[in-house]
Design a protein around this motif. Structure first.
Motif, short mmCIF file in Angstrom:
data_model
loop_
_atom_site.label_atom_id
_atom_site.label_comp_id
_atom_site.label_asym_id
_atom_site.label_seq_id
_atom_site.Cartn_x
_atom_site.Cartn_y
_atom_site.Cartn_z
N LEU A 1 -16.11 74.62 -34.36
CA LEU A 1 -17.46 74.36 -34.84
C LEU A 1 -17.48 73.26 -35.90
O LEU A 1 -16.75 73.31 -36.88
N HIS A 2 -18.34 72.29 -35.69
CA HIS A 2 -18.52 71.19 -36.65
C HIS A 2 -19.82 70.48 -36.29
O HIS A 2 -20.45 70.79 -35.27
N ASP A 3 -20.23 69.52 -37.12
CA ASP A 3 -21.37 68.69 -36.77
C ASP A 3 -21.12 68.00 -35.44
O ASP A 3 -19.98 67.72 -35.07
N THR A 4 -22.20 67.69 -34.75
CA THR A 4 -22.08 67.08 -33.42
C THR A 4 -22.49 65.61 -33.39
O THR A 4 -22.05 64.87 -32.51
N CYS A 5 -23.34 65.20 -34.32
CA CYS A 5 -23.87 63.83 -34.32
C CYS A 5 -23.55 63.14 -35.64
O CYS A 5 -23.82 63.69 -36.71
N ALA A 6 -23.01 61.93 -35.56
CA ALA A 6 -22.60 61.18 -36.76
C ALA A 6 -23.79 60.41 -37.33
O ALA A 6 -23.83 59.18 -37.30
N ASP A 7 -24.74 61.15 -37.86
CA ASP A 7 -25.98 60.58 -38.42
C ASP A 7 -25.84 60.53 -39.94
O ASP A 7 -26.03 61.54 -40.63
N ARG A 8 -25.51 59.36 -40.48
CA ARG A 8 -25.25 59.25 -41.92
C ARG A 8 -26.50 59.45 -42.76
O ARG A 8 -26.44 60.01 -43.85
N LYS A 9 -27.63 59.02 -42.25
CA LYS A 9 -28.88 59.23 -42.99
C LYS A 9 -29.18 60.72 -43.09
O LYS A 9 -29.54 61.22 -44.15
N ALA A 10 -29.02 61.43 -41.99
CA ALA A 10 -29.27 62.87 -42.01
C ALA A 10 -28.27 63.58 -42.91
O ALA A 10 -28.61 64.57 -43.58
N GLU A 11 -27.04 63.08 -42.94
CA GLU A 11 -26.04 63.68 -43.82
C GLU A 11 -26.46 63.55 -45.28
O GLU A 11 -26.35 64.51 -46.07
N ALA A 12 -26.96 62.38 -45.66
CA ALA A 12 -27.43 62.18 -47.03
C ALA A 12 -28.63 63.06 -47.33
O ALA A 12 -28.75 63.62 -48.43
N GLU A 13 -29.51 63.20 -46.36
CA GLU A 13 -30.69 64.05 -46.54
C GLU A 13 -30.28 65.51 -46.71
O GLU A 13 -30.86 66.24 -47.52
N ARG A 14 -29.31 65.93 -45.96
CA ARG A 14 -28.85 67.32 -46.07
C ARG A 14 -28.22 67.59 -47.43
O ARG A 14 -28.46 68.63 -48.05
N GLU B 1 -29.60 70.26 -50.14
CA GLU B 1 -28.77 71.35 -50.66
C GLU B 1 -28.72 71.30 -52.18
O GLU B 1 -28.81 72.34 -52.85
N ARG B 2 -28.63 70.10 -52.73
CA ARG B 2 -28.61 69.95 -54.18
C ARG B 2 -29.91 70.42 -54.81
O ARG B 2 -29.93 71.05 -55.87
N ASP B 3 -31.03 70.14 -54.11
CA ASP B 3 -32.35 70.47 -54.65
C ASP B 3 -32.81 71.86 -54.27
O ASP B 3 -33.89 72.30 -54.70
N GLY B 4 -32.04 72.55 -53.42
CA GLY B 4 -32.44 73.88 -52.98
C GLY B 4 -33.64 73.86 -52.05
O GLY B 4 -34.39 74.84 -51.99
N ASP B 5 -33.84 72.78 -51.33
CA ASP B 5 -34.98 72.64 -50.41
C ASP B 5 -34.54 73.09 -49.01
O ASP B 5 -33.99 72.33 -48.23
N ASP B 6 -34.83 74.36 -48.69
CA ASP B 6 -34.36 74.93 -47.43
C ASP B 6 -34.96 74.23 -46.22
O ASP B 6 -34.27 74.01 -45.21
N ALA B 7 -36.24 73.89 -46.27
CA ALA B 7 -36.89 73.26 -45.12
C ALA B 7 -36.28 71.89 -44.83
O ALA B 7 -36.01 71.55 -43.67
N ALA B 8 -36.06 71.10 -45.88
CA ALA B 8 -35.47 69.78 -45.69
C ALA B 8 -34.02 69.91 -45.21
O ALA B 8 -33.56 69.11 -44.39
N TYR B 9 -33.34 70.93 -45.71
CA TYR B 9 -31.96 71.16 -45.29
C TYR B 9 -31.91 71.44 -43.79
O TYR B 9 -31.10 70.87 -43.06
N GLU B 10 -32.77 72.33 -43.33
CA GLU B 10 -32.78 72.70 -41.91
C GLU B 10 -33.16 71.51 -41.04
O GLU B 10 -32.61 71.33 -39.95
N ALA C 1 -30.60 69.97 -38.31
CA ALA C 1 -30.96 69.93 -36.89
C ALA C 1 -30.58 68.60 -36.26
O ALA C 1 -30.17 68.54 -35.10
N LYS C 2 -30.69 67.52 -37.02
CA LYS C 2 -30.31 66.20 -36.51
C LYS C 2 -28.79 66.10 -36.35
O LYS C 2 -28.29 65.46 -35.43
N LEU C 3 -28.07 66.73 -37.27
CA LEU C 3 -26.61 66.65 -37.26
C LEU C 3 -25.97 67.61 -36.26
O LEU C 3 -24.81 67.45 -35.92
#
Length: 409
Positions: A101-114, A118-127, A131-133
């Motif tokens: 099990l690991h990420d499936t898509c190498a989306d750097r923008k989505a990685e930064a967003e995630r 996580e840092r901000d505790g924003d569950d909706a933005a995290y999900e 989902a993109k990754l």
């Protein structure tokens, strides 16, 4: 529900119960079943160290070429193949490797967003970012994360010893909704699907793989004469992480009837295996007729020490050969180069838990015994040593490896 990404700050067990993570041995640990014998069906006419070096090709039949049996969700049929440059006149044992099990898509923008979510505790933005990754197929323009290339170091070493080695992709399974035992069963089905294609290619030079090999760097077509040079009656299977459970499931006594006709699995390896420790039916994992090895690091931050005890339970009664190794200072991700920090790949991280006041040391849980952490190259050298010895012993009948497998050398 799909899994959350695990970062170094929020590592969770992969598919394990809420049981307390058992402590790994602080020093090397070895267990072997009595009565282990040399393989009865190993041919090995050409399976000797290759003086002509090794070569690599890949195949990709499409991101939707296979479907998860339980759900119908799409998955890829793709693999990278390492093999002796000179296949000679005999047949070479085949080893199939599968990532977990690991990420499936190498989306750097989505990685930064995630990371920000996580840092901000924003569950909706995290999900949303997750989902993109963890999508499959990946969005147009986003490359698939090549977890199957994470074992190239091992594939090349085994190919130099005379094996044909294929590391297959499982991004479709990672993006799917299957969990627990169903996840292990899906990975076993994927392994068998690849074995069926290789059996067709080896026996008749035909089937889905015929004419499908390409150069990994250029994409140019490559013709390789695998027909009649791959010994499908002398096969090894290796799975890492959740694929460790998948490999165990695939080789279990109960599931041998699902192996493709003409295929005989003679050795199975589980590397840092993530089992469903709450399973109610251990017969789905019981291996008594096939040599079996399990490895786990003492600093594995994702799979607990019960991985080795589960493997021992699965191998209860195995007199073909059972080995387990606790590797001091090894974590979970360094076994796969694509998951390791030096790759600078999306989703790569060091999952070992650092020990406060002890730089360079690690553990697998709060309060665990500290151990000096292995570097990425040293951890892979350990994996190559033990896995190489295991496959050479049981696929080639090389008894010179017995001291390595017994922990004496």
């Amino acid at each position: 529900m799909k899994r959350h990404h695990r970062t170094g700050a929020s590592a969770r067990p992969l598919g394990l119960s809420a049981a307390v993570l058992a402590a790994a041995a602080a020093a090397f640990t070895y267990t072997a079943a009595p009565g282990a014998a040399a393989p009865s069906g190993a041919t090995g006419q050409s399976a000797s160290p290759s003086s002509g070096g090794t070569r690599t090709v890949r195949y990709d039949l499409g991101a939707r070429a296979w479907h998860v049996p339980q759900t119908g969700e799409p998955g890829e049929l793709a693999g990278v193949v390492h093999y002796p440059a000179d296949l000679g006149t005999g047949r070479h044992p085949l080893i199939v490797m599968l990532h977990g099990l690991h990420d499936t898509c190498a989306d750097r923008k989505a990685e930064a967003e995630r990371a920000a979510a996580e840092r901000d505790g924003d569950d909706a933005a995290y999900e949303a970012a997750n989902a993109k990754l963890s999508a499959w197929p990946c969005a147009p323009g986003t490359p698939a994360l090549p977890s199957s290339r994470g074992y190239d170091y091992l594939g090349r070493e085994l190919a130099a010893r005379g094996f044909v080695v294929v590391s297959v992709g499982a991004n479709g399974i990672n993006a799917s909704s299957v969990t627990g035992d169903d996840n292990a069963a899906a990975r076993a089905d994927l392994i068998n699907r690849h074995l069926r294609m290789w059996q067709q290619l080896s026996s008749r030079g035909k089937g889905e793989l015929a004419g499908k090999f390409t150069d990994p760097a250029t994409g140019a077509a490559r013709h390789v004469g695998f027909a009649h040079h791959v010994d499908m009656g002398n096969v090894g299977v290796m799975g890492h992480s959740r694929a460790g459970a998948g490999a165990t499931w695939q080789a279990a006594d109960k599931h041998r009837g699902r192996w493709p006709k003409g295929v005989d699995v003679k050795a199975v390896a589980a590397v840092a295996p993530a089992y469903n420790v709450m399973t109610e039916d251990m017969t789905n994992y019981t291996i008594t007729r096939t040599p079996f090895v399990a490895l786990r690091g003492s600093c594995d931050g994702q799979v607990g020490g019960e991985a080795l005890s589960f493997a021992a339970d699965a191998a209860r009664g195995n007199r073909s050969g059972f080995h387990r190794f606790a590797i001091p200072g090894a974590n979970h991700n360094y076994f796969n180069t694509q998951w390791s920090p030096r790759s600078r790949q999306v989703g790569a991280f060091d999952d070992a838990m650092p020990v406060k006041g002890h730089p360079g040391q690690c553990t697998d849980r709060e309060g665990g015994a500290p151990t000096r952490q292995l570097t990425e190259p040293r951890q892979r050298r350990a994996a190559t040593t033990y896995l190489g010895a295991f496959f050479r012993r049981y696929l080639l009948g090389d008894t010179g490896q017995d001291q390595v497998l017994a922990g004496a050398r």
